[in-house]
Write an enzyme that holds these catalytic residues in place. Structure first.
Site, PDB file in Angstrom:
ATOM      1  N   ASP A 106       0.824  -1.218   0.000  1.00 20.46           N
ATOM      2  CA  ASP A 106       0.000   0.000   0.000  1.00 20.46           C
ATOM      3  C   ASP A 106       0.859   1.269   0.000  1.00 20.46           C
ATOM      4  O   ASP A 106       0.398   2.335   0.375  1.00 20.46           O
ATOM      5  CB  ASP A 106      -0.956   0.017   1.211  1.00 20.46           C
ATOM      6  CG  ASP A 106      -0.223  -0.087   2.539  1.00 20.46           C
ATOM      7  OD1 ASP A 106       1.014  -0.257   2.539  1.00 20.46           O
ATOM      8  OD2 ASP A 106      -0.887   0.013   3.580  1.00 20.46           O
ATOM      9  N   LYS A 157       4.978   3.403  17.326  1.00 24.57           N
ATOM     10  CA  LYS A 157       4.027   4.430  17.743  1.00 24.57           C
ATOM     11  C   LYS A 157       4.408   5.119  19.069  1.00 24.57           C
ATOM     12  O   LYS A 157       3.702   4.994  20.070  1.00 24.57           O
ATOM     13  CB  LYS A 157       2.621   3.843  17.835  1.00 24.57           C
ATOM     14  CG  LYS A 157       2.168   3.216  16.507  1.00 24.57           C
ATOM     15  CD  LYS A 157       0.718   2.827  16.508  1.00 24.57           C
ATOM     16  CE  LYS A 157       0.253   2.368  15.156  1.00 24.57           C
ATOM     17  NZ  LYS A 157       0.647   1.043  14.716  1.00 24.57           N
ATOM     18  N   ASP A 217       1.458   6.125   2.139  1.00 24.89           N
ATOM     19  CA  ASP A 217       0.739   4.849   2.178  1.00 24.89           C
ATOM     20  C   ASP A 217      -0.737   5.182   2.022  1.00 24.89           C
ATOM     21  O   ASP A 217      -1.210   6.174   2.574  1.00 24.89           O
ATOM     22  CB  ASP A 217       1.018   4.078   3.472  1.00 24.89           C
ATOM     23  CG  ASP A 217       0.332   4.686   4.665  1.00 24.89           C
ATOM     24  OD1 ASP A 217      -0.762   4.235   5.028  1.00 24.89           O
ATOM     25  OD2 ASP A 217       0.880   5.654   5.229  1.00 24.89           O
TER      26      ASP A 217
HETATM   27  P1  GTP Z   1      -5.750  -1.885   7.938  1.00 27.21           P
HETATM   28  O1  GTP Z   1      -6.722  -2.988   8.260  1.00 27.21           O
HETATM   29  O2  GTP Z   1      -6.450  -0.647   7.480  1.00 27.21           O
HETATM   30  O3  GTP Z   1      -4.729  -1.623   9.016  1.00 27.21           O
HETATM   31  O4  GTP Z   1      -4.910  -2.317   6.627  1.00 27.21           O
HETATM   32  P2  GTP Z   1      -4.047  -3.642   6.337  1.00 27.21           P
HETATM   33  O5  GTP Z   1      -4.843  -4.847   6.710  1.00 27.21           O
HETATM   34  O6  GTP Z   1      -3.645  -3.560   4.910  1.00 27.21           O
HETATM   35  O7  GTP Z   1      -2.827  -3.551   7.317  1.00 27.21           O
HETATM   36  P3  GTP Z   1      -1.496  -2.694   7.184  1.00 27.21           P
HETATM   37  O8  GTP Z   1      -1.788  -1.399   6.539  1.00 27.21           O
HETATM   38  O9  GTP Z   1      -0.839  -2.676   8.486  1.00 27.21           O
HETATM   39  O10 GTP Z   1      -0.630  -3.636   6.215  1.00 27.21           O
HETATM   40  C1  GTP Z   1       0.503  -3.189   5.536  1.00 27.21           C
HETATM   41  C2  GTP Z   1       0.686  -4.080   4.311  1.00 27.21           C
HETATM   42  O11 GTP Z   1       0.898  -5.428   4.692  1.00 27.21           O
HETATM   43  C3  GTP Z   1      -0.528  -4.074   3.407  1.00 27.21           C
HETATM   44  O12 GTP Z   1      -0.085  -4.074   2.073  1.00 27.21           O
HETATM   45  C4  GTP Z   1      -1.243  -5.365   3.750  1.00 27.21           C
HETATM   46  O13 GTP Z   1      -1.933  -5.902   2.627  1.00 27.21           O
HETATM   47  C5  GTP Z   1      -0.098  -6.267   4.154  1.00 27.21           C
HETATM   48  N1  GTP Z   1      -0.471  -7.225   5.202  1.00 27.21           N
HETATM   49  C6  GTP Z   1      -0.834  -6.938   6.477  1.00 27.21           C
HETATM   50  N2  GTP Z   1      -1.069  -8.052   7.158  1.00 27.21           N
HETATM   51  C7  GTP Z   1      -0.851  -9.093   6.289  1.00 27.21           C
HETATM   52  C8  GTP Z   1      -0.938 -10.520   6.412  1.00 27.21           C
HETATM   53  O14 GTP Z   1      -1.272 -11.075   7.454  1.00 27.21           O
HETATM   54  N3  GTP Z   1      -0.637 -11.246   5.290  1.00 27.21           N
HETATM   55  C9  GTP Z   1      -0.262 -10.663   4.124  1.00 27.21           C
HETATM   56  N4  GTP Z   1       0.010 -11.461   3.083  1.00 27.21           N
HETATM   57  N5  GTP Z   1      -0.176  -9.331   3.977  1.00 27.21           N
HETATM   58  C10 GTP Z   1      -0.467  -8.555   5.053  1.00 27.21           C
END
Ligand code: GTP
Length: 364
Positions: A106, A157, A217
């Site tokens: 992202d 954080k 992001d």
């Molecule tokens: P929020 O629910 O809004 O916090 O978004 P998110 O679920 O995308 O979490 P976050 O922004 O912390 O994740 C950062 C990146 O890591 C994003 O591109 C997510 O798609 C990816 N990501 C987060 N958790 C996982 C996971 O458990 N598995 C995989 N494959 N990707 C993950």
């Protein structure tokens, strides 16, 4: 070069836009976010990419296929359950037999990945973390390095007083494959909270790679809008789909635009749109493919996804209108409103500032 892109998250903060599409597929100037990312990776010779999927994997796979249409080789690995950022990389270990990049799926950045790789090799790092400065570090993972760039501390954080710097983890890493032996298999494990502290403890060399490159992001709707604004106003430069059709106006493919419609840039209009008489579009705006904008409607600073239909005299201001939406005659959508896919708004409605409407299939 090889990379893993993490695209398995649910993107909860970007709802209702991500109720039924993965965050990496939300359109940025009429192309999925991930397509922009893959293009940038390819320009740095990163063309062997593993996508770590979990939530809504099908849409990503069916759009990108084996990657050949995009000039890269794509491999998909789907988690049965979310494994966290580092757990997801461990899960694709069999594809990682050389130094590789990891990207949060992202992040939109102009970062010079080739220069980052040179620095990684020069330093003899086990992991190099891209660092970016932010005004408010308290909502991020903040990094402290020594004068040579070696990581000393990683604080998730922190409060304003505790923040050791304003340099944050930019969600882009270069990793040596042997580091993966420290990640337990089939476990939830993150880079930020588990792996980096563990590597610091055992004394593995982790380096920061600071840069002032453009970085955002798209985790929230505000930042999603800001990225569009920055692209349209050329704060960050990328080509737009379509042909120039006037000062700051790009139109893609066949569109039926009435001669009395007034288009003011910067505005990008997708293919197969119909724009009726008396319509005013004021930039920075984007209209997706296959939209029909009814007579005398106004679109001002709005992002409209594909296949949306506006009736006559509709007004949209600084809002995000997702895909397949219908808005009836004379309705008004105010600043900060976000409408999820397939929402229907009747005639003569007025959505007040900041209203969010969930897709019909996601309402309880
Ligand atoms: P929020 O629910 O809004 O916090 O978004 P998110 O679920 O995308 O979490 P976050 O922004 O912390 O994740 C950062 C990146 O890591 C994003 O591109 C997510 O798609 C990816 N990501 C987060 N958790 C996982 C996971 O458990 N598995 C995989 N494959 N990707 C993950």
């Amino acid at each position: 070069m090889k990379a893993v892109i993490l695209v398995g998250g649910e993107g909860t903060r970007l709802r209702p836009l991500t109720c039924n599409i993965p965050k990496s597929m939300v359109p940025i100037i009429n192309r999925p976010f991930l397509e922009h990312m893959i293009n940038h990776l390819k320009s740095h010779g990163i063309d062997d990419i593993t996508l770590a999927l979990c939530h809504l994997p099908d849409q990503i796979q069916s759009y990108f296929g084996d990657g050949s249409d995009f000039g890269v080789k794509l491999t998909y690995v789907i988690e049965d359950y979310p494994m966290g950022t580092a757990g997801a990389v461990k899960n694709v270990e069999q594809h990682l037999d050389e130094t590789f990049f990891v990207f949060n799926g992202d992040i939109f950045t102009d970062l010079d990945f080739s220069a980052m790789m040179r620095s990684h090799r020069q330093m003899g790092a086990k992991v190099t973390i891209a660092l970016t400065p932010v005004e408010d570090p308290t909502i991020y993972g903040v990094v402290e390095t020594d004068a040579g760039g070696r990581l000393l501390r990683f604080v998730e954080k922190p409060s304003r007083d505790e923040a050791p710097s304003n340099m944050i983890n930019a969600g882009t890493y270069i990793v040596e494959p042997d580091v993966l032996s420290h990640i337990p298999p089939r476990c939830f494990f993150t880079f930020e909270r588990e792996l980096f502290p563990l590597l610091l403890n055992i004394g593995d060399p982790i380096y920061g790679y600071p840069s002032n490159a453009y970085w955002i992001d798209i985790g929230t709707t505000e930042k999603y809008q800001k990225l569009h604004h920055d692209l349209l106003t050329r704060r960050v430069s990328r080509g737009f789909p379509g042909q120039r059709a006037g000062e700051g106006i790009w139109v893609e493919g066949d569109c039926d635009i009435h001669p009395s419609a007034q288009l003011k840039g910067p505005t990008v209009i997708g293919g197969n749109c119909v724009i009726d008489s008396g319509v005013q579009v004021k930039g920075p705006s984007v209209i997706g493919q296959g939209c029909h904008i009814g007579k005398d409607s106004l679109i001002e600073g709005a992002i409209v996804w594909h296949n949306t239909r506006l009736g006559q005299g509709v007004a949209l201001r600084n809002c995000i209108i997702a895909e397949g939406i219908f808005i009836g005659d004379r309705s008004r959508v105010a600043e900060g409103c976000i409408l999820g896919n397939n929402v229907v708004i009747g005639c003569d409605q007025s959505l007040t500032q900041g209203t969010r409407v969930w897709p019909p299939e996601n309402r309880r």
